[in-house]
Scaffold this motif. Sequence first.
Motif, PDB file in Angstrom:
ATOM      1  N   TYR A  51       8.174  22.396  25.760  1.00 39.46           N
ATOM      2  CA  TYR A  51       7.221  22.517  26.865  1.00 39.46           C
ATOM      3  C   TYR A  51       7.741  21.772  28.097  1.00 39.46           C
ATOM      4  O   TYR A  51       7.684  22.273  29.217  1.00 39.46           O
ATOM      5  N   LEU A  52       8.281  20.572  27.885  1.00 39.08           N
ATOM      6  CA  LEU A  52       8.826  19.794  28.992  1.00 39.08           C
ATOM      7  C   LEU A  52       9.994  20.517  29.640  1.00 39.08           C
ATOM      8  O   LEU A  52      10.130  20.509  30.874  1.00 39.08           O
ATOM      9  N   LEU A  53      10.841  21.165  28.850  1.00 35.61           N
ATOM     10  CA  LEU A  53      11.949  21.937  29.415  1.00 35.61           C
ATOM     11  C   LEU A  53      11.438  23.059  30.314  1.00 35.61           C
ATOM     12  O   LEU A  53      11.971  23.297  31.412  1.00 35.61           O
ATOM     13  N   VAL A  55       8.499  23.203  31.873  1.00 29.60           N
ATOM     14  CA  VAL A  55       7.855  22.636  33.061  1.00 29.60           C
ATOM     15  C   VAL A  55       8.885  22.174  34.069  1.00 29.60           C
ATOM     16  O   VAL A  55       8.802  22.473  35.256  1.00 29.60           O
ATOM     17  N   LEU A  56       9.887  21.460  33.595  1.00 30.68           N
ATOM     18  CA  LEU A  56      10.928  20.975  34.499  1.00 30.68           C
ATOM     19  C   LEU A  56      11.779  22.117  35.036  1.00 30.68           C
ATOM     20  O   LEU A  56      12.204  22.085  36.198  1.00 30.68           O
ATOM     21  N   GLY A  57      12.027  23.119  34.210  1.00 34.80           N
ATOM     22  CA  GLY A  57      12.799  24.286  34.684  1.00 34.80           C
ATOM     23  C   GLY A  57      12.019  25.087  35.707  1.00 34.80           C
ATOM     24  O   GLY A  57      12.596  25.647  36.637  1.00 34.80           O
ATOM     25  N   GLN A  59       9.951  23.900  37.912  1.00 34.37           N
ATOM     26  CA  GLN A  59       9.890  23.168  39.176  1.00 34.37           C
ATOM     27  C   GLN A  59      11.166  23.358  39.993  1.00 34.37           C
ATOM     28  O   GLN A  59      11.163  23.177  41.205  1.00 34.37           O
ATOM     29  N   ASN A  60      12.262  23.729  39.367  1.00 33.28           N
ATOM     30  CA  ASN A  60      13.543  23.881  40.073  1.00 33.28           C
ATOM     31  C   ASN A  60      13.637  25.211  40.805  1.00 33.28           C
ATOM     32  O   ASN A  60      14.589  25.423  41.554  1.00 33.28           O
ATOM     33  N   GLN A  61      12.724  26.101  40.611  1.00 33.69           N
ATOM     34  CA  GLN A  61      12.816  27.425  41.254  1.00 33.69           C
ATOM     35  C   GLN A  61      12.110  27.431  42.579  1.00 33.69           C
ATOM     36  O   GLN A  61      11.151  26.866  42.866  1.00 33.69           O
TER      37      GLN A  61
END
Length: 61
Positions: A51-53, A55-57, A59-61
């Motif tokens: 889930y953290l991956l 969420v963080l992925g 945000q990078n878009q």
Amino acid sequence: MPSQGENVSGASERPAPLSVFQRFESKFPRGLVIRLIAYLFVGHLFAFFVYLLFVLGGQNQ
């Protein structure tokens, strides 16, 4: 002298009531309980990591 099956005080002996954990332990072996708790903990930890991956992925878009 009392016979082998008799109690000296005359009171009948009853086993102590079992706690909730003791009743649970009598149904499932201790190793199974430990593995179940460990697998649940590790499974939730892995799910949180995935889930953290995401969420963080996201945000990078």
